[in-house]
Design a protein around this motif. Structure first.
Motif, PDB file in Angstrom:
ATOM      1  N   GLU A 150       0.827  -1.201   0.000  1.00 34.45           N
ATOM      2  CA  GLU A 150       0.000   0.000   0.000  1.00 34.45           C
ATOM      3  C   GLU A 150       0.868   1.261   0.000  1.00 34.45           C
ATOM      4  OE1 GLU A 150      -3.474   2.452   0.256  1.00 34.45           O
ATOM      5  OE2 GLU A 150      -3.110   0.401  -0.402  1.00 34.45           O
ATOM      6  N   VAL A 151       1.909   1.256   0.832  1.00 34.81           N
ATOM      7  CA  VAL A 151       2.814   2.412   0.870  1.00 34.81           C
ATOM      8  C   VAL A 151       3.480   2.602  -0.488  1.00 34.81           C
ATOM      9  CG1 VAL A 151       4.899   3.383   1.932  1.00 34.81           C
ATOM     10  CG2 VAL A 151       3.223   2.209   3.349  1.00 34.81           C
ATOM     11  N   ARG A 165      14.363   8.234   3.705  1.00 35.35           N
ATOM     12  CA  ARG A 165      14.354   6.805   4.061  1.00 35.35           C
ATOM     13  C   ARG A 165      13.158   6.100   3.423  1.00 35.35           C
ATOM     14  NH1 ARG A 165      18.845   9.092   6.210  1.00 35.35           N
ATOM     15  NH2 ARG A 165      19.973   7.646   7.542  1.00 35.35           N
ATOM     16  N   LEU A 166      12.029   6.796   3.375  1.00 35.05           N
ATOM     17  CA  LEU A 166      10.849   6.230   2.710  1.00 35.05           C
ATOM     18  C   LEU A 166      11.150   5.960   1.249  1.00 35.05           C
ATOM     19  CD1 LEU A 166       7.744   5.650   2.381  1.00 35.05           C
ATOM     20  CD2 LEU A 166       7.504   8.089   1.898  1.00 35.05           C
ATOM     21  N   GLU A 167      11.747   6.947   0.573  1.00 32.37           N
ATOM     22  CA  GLU A 167      12.043   6.790  -0.856  1.00 32.37           C
ATOM     23  C   GLU A 167      12.946   5.594  -1.103  1.00 32.37           C
ATOM     24  OE1 GLU A 167      14.187   9.260  -4.518  1.00 32.37           O
ATOM     25  OE2 GLU A 167      13.650  10.296  -2.664  1.00 32.37           O
ATOM     26  N   ALA A 204       3.760   6.002   7.769  1.00 31.75           N
ATOM     27  CA  ALA A 204       4.365   4.670   7.630  1.00 31.75           C
ATOM     28  C   ALA A 204       5.466   4.409   8.652  1.00 31.75           C
ATOM     29  CB  ALA A 204       4.919   4.510   6.218  1.00 31.75           C
ATOM     30  N   GLY A 205       5.836   5.432   9.441  1.00 31.45           N
ATOM     31  CA  GLY A 205       6.820   5.229  10.496  1.00 31.45           C
ATOM     32  C   GLY A 205       8.258   5.419  10.086  1.00 31.45           C
ATOM     33  N   TYR A 206       8.509   6.091   8.957  1.00 29.02           N
ATOM     34  CA  TYR A 206       9.887   6.360   8.538  1.00 29.02           C
ATOM     35  C   TYR A 206      10.358   7.683   9.136  1.00 29.02           C
ATOM     36  CZ  TYR A 206       9.484   2.583   5.142  1.00 29.02           C
ATOM     37  OH  TYR A 206       9.323   1.358   4.549  1.00 29.02           O
ATOM     38  N   PRO A 207      11.642   7.784   9.488  1.00 34.55           N
ATOM     39  CA  PRO A 207      12.133   9.016  10.127  1.00 34.55           C
ATOM     40  C   PRO A 207      12.104  10.238   9.220  1.00 34.55           C
ATOM     41  CG  PRO A 207      13.963   7.519   9.663  1.00 34.55           C
ATOM     42  CD  PRO A 207      12.701   6.749   9.412  1.00 34.55           C
ATOM     43  N   ASP A 208      12.182  10.011   7.899  1.00 33.14           N
ATOM     44  CA  ASP A 208      12.153  11.137   6.960  1.00 33.14           C
ATOM     45  C   ASP A 208      11.785  10.616   5.573  1.00 33.14           C
ATOM     46  OD1 ASP A 208      14.638  10.314   5.524  1.00 33.14           O
ATOM     47  OD2 ASP A 208      15.582  10.829   7.431  1.00 33.14           O
TER      48      ASP A 208
END
Length: 396
Positions: free
Chosen positions: A199-200, A247-249, A240-244
Motif C-alpha cells: 500500500e505504501v 528513508r521512505l524513498e 508509515a513510520g519512517y524518520p524522513d
C-alpha cells in the motif's frame, strides 16, 4: 451571522459583532465557570461557531457546552486550514500561532504548506466524541475567510479512513488536486505487514507519477506541484513510520525491485523468452529471445499482452529510478545524512543503487573508503572496519 470574508462594514451589525468577538480576550478573572453561567441560554451550536471563529474562547466554550476536547480540536482545525489572511489584529494572530506551536513540532510554514501532525489528530479523536467531531468539521468554515477550511476537512477525512486510496488517487490523476496529494499519505495503513508495504509503495508511485506529470506545465505550477508532492511524501513517511521522506524513498525503491535483486525476471510466450534484468552498471534492460537468439524488440503480436506491458512499464520505471536515486544520493551527501552499516547494507541490495554506492567514498570523519565486505577499502587497497555511523564524503 459571523462575517467570514475579508470585507468589513462598520455600519453593519454582523461586522461589528464579528469584530468584537475576534478582538475580545478573557480577562484574568474570567473563569470557564463564569463564562458558562453568562452564556446560559445561548444555543450550543452558536457557541461552537464562536470557539472556531475566535480560538481564544475555545476553552471556555468547551466547559459551557460540556464537549471534552473541543479546544484541542479547534486549534487542530486552525493549524491545518489553508488560510492565514484573517481580518484580525496582529497580536490576536500571534496568540493563536503560539497556542498551535505549543501543540505541534511542525512549524507554522510547514502547516501552511500542508504538513499534518498525525499524532495530534489522534489525540483529538480519542478525546472528542464522534458526533461532536462531525459537528466541529461542519463549523470549520469559521476558521477561514474563504475555502481554506476544505483542506482541514480533507485531511481529517483521510486520517479517519473515510477516504480510500483509490478515491484520492483518482482525484489526483483526473484533477491534479494538490491538497489530495498531501492527503494521500494520511489514510490509515493495513495491519498486515506485506499488505502495508504494498500500500505504501502504491501511494509512493502515485506521487512520483504526479511529480513526473508536472513537467508539462509552467515553472510556477511545477514549483507548487513539486512542493505538494514533497509534503505528501513527508505525510506518508510519518504515517508509515519512517524518520524522513529520504528513508521512505529508498525503502520503496528497494521494495519495488526486490525480485530483480535476486536475478532477471523472465516471461515465456510461445517460443519467445522476454527478460527484464539490471546489469552491473545498474541499467535496466528488456531483451527478447527466440531459440536463444536475441531479437531487436518484442514481436508485434505480443506487445499488447498485459504481462509484456507490465514488464515494459517496469523497465521504464527502473530507468527513471536511476535519475531519482542519483539526485537522492547527491542531496544526502550535501545534507551530511548518516547511515548505519545495516542501512547501507540494505541499500546495497538495490540493483540500481549498488553500482552508485560502490563508487562513492564514505567516512565517519576519521576512516574513509569505499564500502565493501563489511568494511571500508582505503585508497591504498587496505581495509578498515566499518564505522558505527558513516556518511557520503563531500568535497568542501
Amino acid at each position: 451571522s459571523l462575517v467570514r470574508g475579508w470585507t468589513w462594514h462598520q455600519d453593519q451589525k454582523n461586522s461589528v459583532l464579528s469584530h468584537l468577538i475576534r478582538v475580545s480576550v478573557p480577562a484574568e478573572n474570567d473563569t470557564p465557570a463564569l463564562f458558562a453561567e453568562l452564556a446560559d441560554g445561548i444555543n450550543p451550536k452558536r457557541l461552537v461557531e464562536v470557539a472556531v471563529y475566535a480560538p481564544q474562547w475555545a476553552r471556555y466554550v468547551e466547559h459551557a457546552v460540556a464537549m471534552p476536547g473541543l479546544e484541542e480540536a479547534v486549534h487542530w482545525i486552525h493549524a491545518h486550514t489553508k488560510d492565514n489572511r484573517w481580518r484580525v489584529d496582529g497580536d490576536i494572530r500571534e496568540m493563536w500561532t503560539a497556542e498551535v506551536a505549543e501543540r505541534t513540532p511542525l512549524t507554522a510554514e510547514d502547516l501552511v504548506e500542508g504538513a499534518v501532525d498525525v499524532a495530534w489528530f489522534n489525540r483529538v479523536i480519542r478525546e472528542v466524541a464522534a458526533d461532536d467531531w462531525q459537528m466541529l468539521l461542519k463549523q470549520a468554515k469559521f476558521a477561514s475567510g474563504g475555502g481554506g477550511h476544505k483542506r482541514a476537512e480533507v485531511f481529517a477525512r483521510a486520517l479517519a479512513g473515510d477516504l480510500t486510496t483509490d478515491e484520492l488517487a483518482k482525484r489526483i490523476t483526473d484533477k491534479r488536486h494538490q491538497d489530495t496529494v498531501r492527503a494521500l499519505g494520511l489514510v490509515p495503513l493495513p495491519e498486515d505487514a506485506a499488505a502495508r508495504d504494498d500500500e505504501v509503495l502504491a501511494r509512493y508511485q502515485v506521487m512520483q507519477e504526479f511529480l513526473r506529470g508536472s513537467k508539462k506545465f509552467g515553472s510556477q505550477r511545477q514549483a507548487s506541484e513539486k512542493r505538494a508532492a514533497e509534503i505528501g511524501l513527508q505525510n506518508l513517511a510519518r504515517t508509515a513510520g519512517y524518520p524522513d521522506p529520504q528513508r521512505l524513498e529508498w525503502a520503496m525503491e528497494i521494495h519495488e525491485v526486490a525480485d530483480l535483486a535476486e536475478g532477471p525476471v523472465r516471461l515465456e510466450l510461445d517460443e519467445y523468452e522476454i527478460e527484464l534484468a539490471v546489469d552491473e552498471l545498474g541499467k535496466a534492460e528488456l531483451t527478447t529471445r527466440k531459440a536463444g537468439k536475441q531479437l531487436k524488440s518484442v514481436p508485434a503480436r505480443h506487445r499488447k499482452d498485459p504481462q509484456v506491458v507490465e514488464l515494459r512499464d517496469r523497465a521504464t520505471r527502473l530507468r527513471r529510478q536511476v535519475s531519482r536515486m542519483r539526485q537522492s544520493l547527491e542531496a544526502s551527501s550535501i545534507r551530511g545524512d548518516e547511515f548505519t552499516p545495516e542501512e547501507l547494507g540494505q541499500l546495497q541490495r538495490h540493483p540500481v543503487l549498488r553500482p552508485m554506492l560502490a563508487n562513492l567514498v564514505f567516512t565517519d570523519g576519521a576512516a574513509m573508503g569505499y564500502p565493501a565486505d563489511g568494511g571500508l577499502v582505503r585508497w591504498d587497497g587496505s581495509q578498515v572496519a566499518m564505522p558505527d555511523r558513516l556518511r557520503v564524503a563531500h568535497a568542501t
